[in-house]
Design a protein around this motif. Sequence first.
Motif, PDB file in Angstrom:
ATOM      1  N   PHE A 113       1.014   0.303   8.726  1.00 47.43           N
ATOM      2  CA  PHE A 113       0.432  -1.017   8.943  1.00 47.43           C
ATOM      3  C   PHE A 113       0.532  -1.885   7.686  1.00 47.43           C
ATOM      4  O   PHE A 113       0.789  -1.396   6.595  1.00 47.43           O
ATOM      5  CB  PHE A 113      -1.036  -0.892   9.379  1.00 47.43           C
ATOM      6  CG  PHE A 113      -1.941  -0.178   8.404  1.00 47.43           C
ATOM      7  CD1 PHE A 113      -2.675  -0.885   7.453  1.00 47.43           C
ATOM      8  CD2 PHE A 113      -2.066   1.209   8.432  1.00 47.43           C
ATOM      9  CE1 PHE A 113      -3.521  -0.226   6.563  1.00 47.43           C
ATOM     10  CE2 PHE A 113      -2.910   1.882   7.551  1.00 47.43           C
ATOM     11  CZ  PHE A 113      -3.627   1.161   6.612  1.00 47.43           C
TER      12      PHE A 113
ATOM     13  N   HIS B 198      -9.646  -5.082   9.930  1.00 46.36           N
ATOM     14  CA  HIS B 198      -8.339  -4.553  10.313  1.00 46.36           C
ATOM     15  C   HIS B 198      -8.525  -3.300  11.181  1.00 46.36           C
ATOM     16  O   HIS B 198      -9.250  -2.377  10.793  1.00 46.36           O
ATOM     17  CB  HIS B 198      -7.533  -4.213   9.059  1.00 46.36           C
ATOM     18  CG  HIS B 198      -6.072  -4.023   9.314  1.00 46.36           C
ATOM     19  ND1 HIS B 198      -5.573  -2.972  10.056  1.00 46.36           N
ATOM     20  CD2 HIS B 198      -4.996  -4.753   8.924  1.00 46.36           C
ATOM     21  CE1 HIS B 198      -4.256  -3.062  10.103  1.00 46.36           C
ATOM     22  NE2 HIS B 198      -3.875  -4.143   9.435  1.00 46.36           N
TER      23      HIS B 198
ATOM     24  N   ALA C  16      -6.677  -0.711  11.792  1.00 44.95           N
ATOM     25  CA  ALA C  16      -6.289   0.550  11.153  1.00 44.95           C
ATOM     26  C   ALA C  16      -7.352   0.993  10.140  1.00 44.95           C
ATOM     27  O   ALA C  16      -7.683   2.182  10.051  1.00 44.95           O
ATOM     28  CB  ALA C  16      -4.929   0.405  10.460  1.00 44.95           C
TER      29      ALA C  16
END
Length: 248
Positions: free
Chosen positions: A175, A231, A233
Amino acid sequence: NYTMKKISHILFVCLIVFFVLNACQGKKEKVTPHVLLITGGHGYDEAAFNEMLEKLPVTYDHVKHPDAHVMLKKENIARYDAVLLYDMPKEISEEAQKDFIAMLEEGKGLVVLHHAFCSYDFWPEYLTIIGGRYQHYPWEKDGVEQPVSTYEHDVTFDVKVVDKTHPVTKGVEDFRITDETYGGTRILPTVHPLLSTDEPTSGPLVCWTNPYKNSRVVTFTLGHDHLAWEHPAFLKILSQSLLWVSQP
């Protein structure tokens, strides 16, 4: 025939009981971990951070320095499954050091998040516990003096998942994130790498595991502000870190 039918019926009932008991046992094992969050020594956006915490699959109590170290005592830490450090104190007493190590000997899980990587400059064992250190002072490597570590705000960089099978990173793909980077950091060669980056302002690893005593330890250097906290992730990795270290 009657006898065979009766035996079959008994076996059928036993199988149902077996599956029900196993299902109940499975539910018992999915207890929400109770986490002790420790902050202090470094400022942060508390409202946005607290909003992020509510998305994690844990319950937690929050304590700040200078009142945090007393919570590491056996009678206090016993109620928690794991400790989440988001603090950055410089000093730690000998008594608190002993309590910290005793906690890990008991098998309490530990997640070291972002600037907690920069704590306790003058406590050598902290380096061994978390598997690395942000160096505020010059240090030696193989007899050669190394410069102090660096930091850079608002860097957008790519992160690679080194171990996709580990419970902490399972289901996470490579990512891109915008966050604060730590460069020139000290990382022990014995850690198990989970996330890496080629970003020049960052050290090569941004997440790893480092077992210490009887505890599972995860060090995760991302997480400066809401750009990271929001985020997907980041949230997944932090969630899975807390769940993994909380396991007995």
